[in-house]
Each structure stands twice: as C-alpha cells, then as structure tokens.
Design a protein around this motif. Structure first.
Motif, PDB file in Angstrom:
ATOM      1  N   GLY A 176     -13.195   6.215 -14.593  1.00 22.51           N
ATOM      2  CA  GLY A 176     -14.099   7.319 -14.876  1.00 22.51           C
ATOM      3  C   GLY A 176     -15.016   7.718 -13.735  1.00 22.51           C
ATOM      4  N   LEU A 177     -14.918   7.055 -12.617  1.00 17.66           N
ATOM      5  CA  LEU A 177     -15.769   7.442 -11.491  1.00 17.66           C
ATOM      6  C   LEU A 177     -15.228   8.723 -10.862  1.00 17.66           C
ATOM      7  N   VAL A 178     -16.162   9.550 -10.386  1.00 17.82           N
ATOM      8  CA  VAL A 178     -15.789  10.819  -9.747  1.00 17.82           C
ATOM      9  C   VAL A 178     -16.276  10.818  -8.303  1.00 17.82           C
ATOM     10  N   ASN A 179     -15.842  11.792  -7.542  1.00 16.38           N
ATOM     11  CA  ASN A 179     -16.203  11.896  -6.121  1.00 16.38           C
ATOM     12  C   ASN A 179     -15.819  10.623  -5.361  1.00 16.38           C
ATOM     13  N   VAL A 180     -14.655  10.111  -5.664  1.00 13.05           N
ATOM     14  CA  VAL A 180     -14.155   8.900  -5.020  1.00 13.05           C
ATOM     15  C   VAL A 180     -13.617   9.273  -3.640  1.00 13.05           C
ATOM     16  N   VAL A 181     -14.089   8.569  -2.640  1.00 15.98           N
ATOM     17  CA  VAL A 181     -13.642   8.809  -1.268  1.00 15.98           C
ATOM     18  C   VAL A 181     -12.988   7.533  -0.761  1.00 15.98           C
ATOM     19  N   LYS A 182     -11.750   7.683  -0.295  1.00 16.65           N
ATOM     20  CA  LYS A 182     -11.035   6.534   0.246  1.00 16.65           C
ATOM     21  C   LYS A 182     -11.012   6.647   1.768  1.00 16.65           C
ATOM     22  N   LYS A 183     -11.437   5.577   2.422  1.00  8.56           N
ATOM     23  CA  LYS A 183     -11.370   5.506   3.877  1.00  8.56           C
ATOM     24  C   LYS A 183     -10.539   4.292   4.239  1.00  8.56           C
ATOM     25  N   THR A 184      -9.576   4.492   5.111  1.00  5.80           N
ATOM     26  CA  THR A 184      -8.704   3.407   5.536  1.00  5.80           C
ATOM     27  C   THR A 184      -8.904   3.175   7.027  1.00  5.80           C
ATOM     28  N   TYR A 185      -9.038   1.933   7.409  1.00  2.56           N
ATOM     29  CA  TYR A 185      -9.201   1.559   8.807  1.00  2.56           C
ATOM     30  C   TYR A 185      -8.058   0.648   9.207  1.00  2.56           C
ATOM     31  N   GLU A 186      -7.485   0.885  10.359  1.00  3.94           N
ATOM     32  CA  GLU A 186      -6.458   0.004  10.902  1.00  3.94           C
ATOM     33  C   GLU A 186      -7.159  -1.039  11.772  1.00  3.94           C
TER      34      GLU A 186
END
Length: 135
Positions: free
Chosen positions: A53-63
């Motif tokens: 139910g969370l909104v405004n989810v931002v995924k950041k991926t780092y190598e």
C-alpha cells in the motif's frame, strides 16, 4: 522508509562468472528457501512495498564492485577491494550452517566446498573485467 538489500547474484560484464560462484548462489537460495530465510529478495522488494500500500515508491539500484575495478576511479577500486574482502572473509560464516543444517552436508564436506569457493573468489579478484553486486 528506506530499504537496502544486496543481491546474492554477482554480475560479470561478459557473463563469465566462475561456475563455483554461480553454484554458491544456487545453493544459498535453495538453503534459504528450506529455512524461510530467502536470499533472493532484492528484485522483489519494490513490488512487496507497493503491494503493502505504499505510494511514491522510488527504486534506486547501485552497482557495487567486487574485486578488481577496470576503470580509473580510485574510490571504486577501493570499494571493490573491500567488498571482495568482506565476501571472502565471510564465506565460512555465511555458508557453513546453510550447507550443513539445511542441505544435510557433513561439516567436512561443507568446509571442503567453502575451500573451493575461496579459490573461486580468488579468481574473481584477478579478473580483468568488472564483477558487480547490486544494492
């Protein structure tokens, strides 16, 4: 809220990851599934958070480098060295219990497997192409 999880899968620029390292990933996922301690959740977190139910989810991926870093960036080289050392030094504590308790290997066989893994990770460190881990 912030979640950070290292992916168990290492990535090689030319998809030539040492077979022993690939086997480690497979074995740890199998052992984790048997005990309810999953090791393959990195790519699932975003979906689970949204399903919750969370909104405004931002995924950041780092190598994150593991071992040798081919570029000139000295900070990436240092991170790669430290990350490799962290994995290498922790192989026994990371693998021994899942291999014996979950997969039924004898202590001696598990230690022998871990010795082979250490040799594989030494090869990873010497590779000229980048090996990375997602965070």
């Amino acid at each position: 809220m912030e979640l950070a999880e290292c992916d168990i899968h290492l990535h090689h620029q030319k998809d030539q990851l040492d077979p022993a390292v690939a086997e480690l990933e497979k074995v740890m996922i199998e052992a984790g599934n048997k005990t309810g301690m999953r090791f393959d959740i990195c790519d699932k977190l975003e979906g689970w958070v949204k399903e919750g139910g969370l909104v405004n989810v931002v995924k950041k991926t780092y190598e994150i480098p593991v071992g040798h870093w081919p570029g000139d960036d000295s900070s990436q080289k240092e991170i790669g060295d430290w990350n490799w050392q962290r994995i290498y030094d922790g192989l026994s504590s990371y693998c021994l219990r899942p291999k014996t308790d979950s997969l039924g290997l004898s202590w001696e066989q598990a230690e022998l497997d871990i010795c082979h893994l250490r040799e594989a990770f030494k090869r990873v460190k010497r590779q000229r192409e980048a090996v990375t881990q997602e965070l």
